[in-house]
Enzyme design. Sequence first.
Site, PDB file in Angstrom:
ATOM      1  N   TYR A  90      -7.147   2.031   6.440  1.00  0.00           N
ATOM      2  CA  TYR A  90      -6.147   0.837   6.066  1.00  0.00           C
ATOM      3  C   TYR A  90      -6.166  -0.085   6.991  1.00  0.00           C
ATOM      4  O   TYR A  90      -5.466  -1.118   6.971  1.00  0.00           O
ATOM      5  CB  TYR A  90      -4.662   1.402   5.934  1.00  0.00           C
ATOM      6  N   CYS A 114       4.914  48.305 -14.415  1.00  0.00           N
ATOM      7  CA  CYS A 114       6.090  47.179 -13.969  1.00  0.00           C
ATOM      8  C   CYS A 114       6.025  45.952 -15.105  1.00  0.00           C
ATOM      9  O   CYS A 114       5.075  45.289 -15.298  1.00  0.00           O
ATOM     10  CB  CYS A 114       5.906  46.965 -12.518  1.00  0.00           C
ATOM     11  N   CYS A 158      11.425  48.440  -6.697  1.00  0.00           N
ATOM     12  CA  CYS A 158      11.305  47.464  -7.261  1.00  0.00           C
ATOM     13  C   CYS A 158      12.487  46.619  -8.173  1.00  0.00           C
ATOM     14  O   CYS A 158      12.983  47.635  -8.952  1.00  0.00           O
ATOM     15  CB  CYS A 158      10.171  47.557  -8.428  1.00  0.00           C
ATOM     16  N   ASP A 183       1.581  10.314   4.002  1.00  0.00           N
ATOM     17  CA  ASP A 183       2.190  11.141   5.133  1.00  0.00           C
ATOM     18  C   ASP A 183       1.344  11.930   5.720  1.00  0.00           C
ATOM     19  O   ASP A 183       0.881  13.128   5.330  1.00  0.00           O
ATOM     20  CB  ASP A 183       3.455  12.009   4.129  1.00  0.00           C
ATOM     21  N   LYS A 208       2.296   4.532   1.510  1.00  0.00           N
ATOM     22  CA  LYS A 208       2.253   5.172   2.998  1.00  0.00           C
ATOM     23  C   LYS A 208       1.974   6.821   3.055  1.00  0.00           C
ATOM     24  O   LYS A 208       2.792   7.457   2.454  1.00  0.00           O
ATOM     25  CB  LYS A 208       3.761   4.914   3.689  1.00  0.00           C
ATOM     26  N   CYS A 241      11.578  47.398 -12.140  1.00  0.00           N
ATOM     27  CA  CYS A 241      10.837  48.757 -12.801  1.00  0.00           C
ATOM     28  C   CYS A 241      11.786  50.033 -12.103  1.00  0.00           C
ATOM     29  O   CYS A 241      11.457  50.884 -12.470  1.00  0.00           O
ATOM     30  CB  CYS A 241       9.542  48.653 -12.910  1.00  0.00           C
ATOM     31  N   GLU A 264       0.900  -1.100   0.009  1.00  0.00           N
ATOM     32  CA  GLU A 264      -0.160  -0.032   0.080  1.00  0.00           C
ATOM     33  C   GLU A 264       0.943   1.202   0.100  1.00  0.00           C
ATOM     34  O   GLU A 264       1.949   1.181   0.339  1.00  0.00           O
ATOM     35  CB  GLU A 264      -0.886   0.009   1.228  1.00  0.00           C
ATOM     36  N   LYS A 292      10.803   3.174   2.795  1.00  0.00           N
ATOM     37  CA  LYS A 292      10.669   4.631   2.478  1.00  0.00           C
ATOM     38  C   LYS A 292      11.520   5.148   1.140  1.00  0.00           C
ATOM     39  O   LYS A 292      12.496   4.754   0.790  1.00  0.00           O
ATOM     40  CB  LYS A 292      11.411   5.240   3.731  1.00  0.00           C
ATOM     41  N   CYS A 350       5.446  45.624  -5.639  1.00  0.00           N
ATOM     42  CA  CYS A 350       5.798  46.967  -6.249  1.00  0.00           C
ATOM     43  C   CYS A 350       4.426  47.577  -6.879  1.00  0.00           C
ATOM     44  O   CYS A 350       3.560  46.645  -7.188  1.00  0.00           O
ATOM     45  CB  CYS A 350       6.651  46.510  -7.570  1.00  0.00           C
TER      46      CYS A 350
HETATM   47  S1  IVH Z   1      -0.330   0.340   8.943  1.00  0.00           S
HETATM   48  C1  IVH Z   1       0.704  -1.750  12.662  1.00  0.00           C
HETATM   49  N1  IVH Z   1      -0.765   1.482   6.279  1.00  0.00           N
HETATM   50  O1  IVH Z   1       2.665   5.078   9.117  1.00  0.00           O
HETATM   51  C2  IVH Z   1       0.465  -1.073  11.418  1.00  0.00           C
HETATM   52  N2  IVH Z   1       0.101   2.651   8.457  1.00  0.00           N
HETATM   53  O2  IVH Z   1       5.237   4.800  10.274  1.00  0.00           O
HETATM   54  C3  IVH Z   1       0.180   0.238  11.471  1.00  0.00           C
HETATM   55  N3  IVH Z   1       0.543   4.995   7.737  1.00  0.00           N
HETATM   56  O3  IVH Z   1       1.570   5.182  12.451  1.00  0.00           O
HETATM   57  C4  IVH Z   1       0.061   1.226  10.599  1.00  0.00           C
HETATM   58  N4  IVH Z   1      -0.051   4.939   5.617  1.00  0.00           N
HETATM   59  O4  IVH Z   1       0.067   6.536  10.737  1.00  0.00           O
HETATM   60  C5  IVH Z   1      -0.221   1.608   7.706  1.00  0.00           C
HETATM   61  N5  IVH Z   1      -1.203   2.297   4.373  1.00  0.00           N
HETATM   62  C6  IVH Z   1      -0.535   2.544   5.764  1.00  0.00           C
HETATM   63  C7  IVH Z   1      -0.130   3.550   6.249  1.00  0.00           C
HETATM   64  C8  IVH Z   1       0.385   3.766   7.428  1.00  0.00           C
HETATM   65  C9  IVH Z   1       0.502   5.698   6.436  1.00  0.00           C
HETATM   66  C10 IVH Z   1       1.195   5.637   8.874  1.00  0.00           C
HETATM   67  C11 IVH Z   1       0.479   5.269  10.165  1.00  0.00           C
HETATM   68  C12 IVH Z   1       1.770   4.622  11.165  1.00  0.00           C
HETATM   69  C13 IVH Z   1       2.874   5.114  10.563  1.00  0.00           C
HETATM   70  C14 IVH Z   1       4.079   4.341  10.848  1.00  0.00           C
END
Ligand code: IVH
Length: 670
Positions: free
Chosen positions: A228, A433, A410, A118, A116, A413, A114, A316, A428
């Site tokens: 998730y 300008c 500016c 942010d 991740k 100009c 999946e 990551k 400006c």
């Molecule tokens: S699973 C025990 N799935 O990443 C499993 N986490 O660095 C826990 N996060 O605290 C999380 N996307 O806030 C999972 N598709 C995803 C995610 C995800 C973002 C975050 C989550 C977790 C953090 C860990």
Amino acid sequence: MAARATARQIEKLREEIRRHDELYYVENSPEISDREYDQLLEDLQKLEQQHPELITPDSPTQRVGGRPAEGFPEVVHTRQMLSLDNSYNIDELRAFDDRCRRLAEGRSLEYVAELKIDGLSLSLQYEDGVLARGVTRGDGRIGEDVTQNARTIRSVPLRLKAQKKSIDAPLEVRGEVFIPREVFERTNAEREELGEPRFANPRNAAAGAIRQLDSRLVARRRLDMFAYDLLVNGRKPFPTHWESLDWLESAGFRVNPHRKLCQTIDEVIHFADEKEALRDDLGYEIDGLVVKVNSTSLQDEFGATQKAPRWAIAYKYPARQASTRVLNIIVSVGRTGALTPVAMLEPVFLAGTTVARATLHNEDEIRRLGVKIGDWVLIEKSGEIIPKVLSVVTSKRTGEELDFEPPENCPVCGGLISRPEGEVVARCVAADCQAQLMGRLLHFASRRAMRIEGLGEALAEQLVAAKLVKDVGDLYSLTLDQVAALARMAKKSAANLLSQIEASKSRDLTNLIYALGIRHVGERTAGILAHELGSLERLASASVEELDAIPEIGLTVAESVRDWFDDEGNLALCDRLRAAGVKTETDRRSSTQVDERFAGKQFVLTGTLTSFTRDEARALIEARGGRVNSSVSKKTNYVVAGEAAGSKLDKAQSLGVTVLDEATFKTMLD
Ligand code: IVH
């Protein structure tokens, strides 16, 4: 109205609103405008105000937010919210695979890959199918009760949808709350206008929002969530994680479509590479993948360490940060005259491109960072946003660094600069300008405005330098000879430019209003104004009161519009545009635009398209006389299937509806 009839009407409205919420937030294919949606919500609010006894916690009106809470009560999580171990390269990912295979002792093993997201994790508890509580992760054991704020997230169902595999027990859904990149940018622009500090990144903005005490303000931040994980009595209810995700989706949650069931770690790696390339086009920030063992019984067997499960790992993506030196700080002038200091950098390679400039936003930001010319700085690139300076590496100072001196005039100009009390942005104020004119031209010609393709920076600069264009109205009186006489301009490209300019005359009124570059009038506001007033003439003569009375148009916008049209030069420009044949009235379905292949045809969009967003694809279809629906039926003429298309594609195939892949769809548009 009899009480029973009111109750029925209320329930009908609620159902309709829920359906539109889902279309908008989960399926990403709205059927009504935001205005129409707000109207439904307002109707419901009125009825509920008259009959407060009929208000239920799952009513869509409950999302709008209540009075400020008194801080957030603490809640102990039923099952600890763990963190994840990280891996940073393929070898580490393979080592994870080896560990899992060892623990699985020869049994077959599948992974779910999946994205991740942010953001920050949130736990939602449902009782009798109704959202009862929303709790932040906190330290993993104890979080904060942010229920009222969680309700403002439109993709969080207040009530679960009934489905085949129903679950009656109280359940918990975990997911990641995030702020879309576009909302993040807008929020920061607003904060800047108000003289408030910018958020450093979308995650901070989302975290700040969910812990905001006044949930009315949270609602404005337009948070979103991808679910998730699913737990029933602290345990996973299905044999596989993949089934949990499907269940969540059919219960009405937004589940990220970029997910894959993988048989081998090589498939996971391939998926990771594929999605990394998509990173800039997603509309939200991701920082990698999460790889999870699919079987829940294996998950239970593998267990967890103090901090993280052994059955999952984060992979990551390379950091989008780098350090480099500031060679100089220059000041650029935008179309509104706003002065933006820009750090000119020793070029560094960062996430696929070479970065040589980073924005410093404004003088206050330079002061906050304490950055000097010659400093080593940490820069970050996120999405398509211009890279920015995060911090100064003071340990590398030599003492030879120079302070930045803000210009007194500016830099383009030489005109006067004004910085009104309380504003962070200096501007400006010279009317003639050239930098502002360049900015206005580029904005006018941009894709979301009058879409004059080929009118880029280099050409705009030539047109301005040759004094052929003194305002955007002059574009419409350019002649072939004039354009062809510019340096590096062949006759054919000159003719192309003129035909592009000609084509721009028939853009929608929304595009035109947006193209004028009135302060505080973005694309969405332009759309509302066009829809409400119907013509540029009506807009030009509307009073502040009249504008302010339009729903969603506030006093700031109303005054800004009035100011713009009170300027004689701007009024004269409007007259010239009209005289040149630019369309100044709404005319959404112009008959000249009808295209046989689209007119009257019903389309359904599914999956992720790479060349446009759903909204853009919808607009392209509608502009040609087609219609876009959210579900596939026998009446559907075409299903446009992007990447990771799901059940709609299956349905189209079973009904024998024509399926277009993205490439074919693009050919059809051409
Ligand atoms: S699973 C025990 N799935 O990443 C499993 N986490 O660095 C826990 N996060 O605290 C999380 N996307 O806030 C999972 N598709 C995803 C995610 C995800 C973002 C975050 C989550 C977790 C953090 C860990």
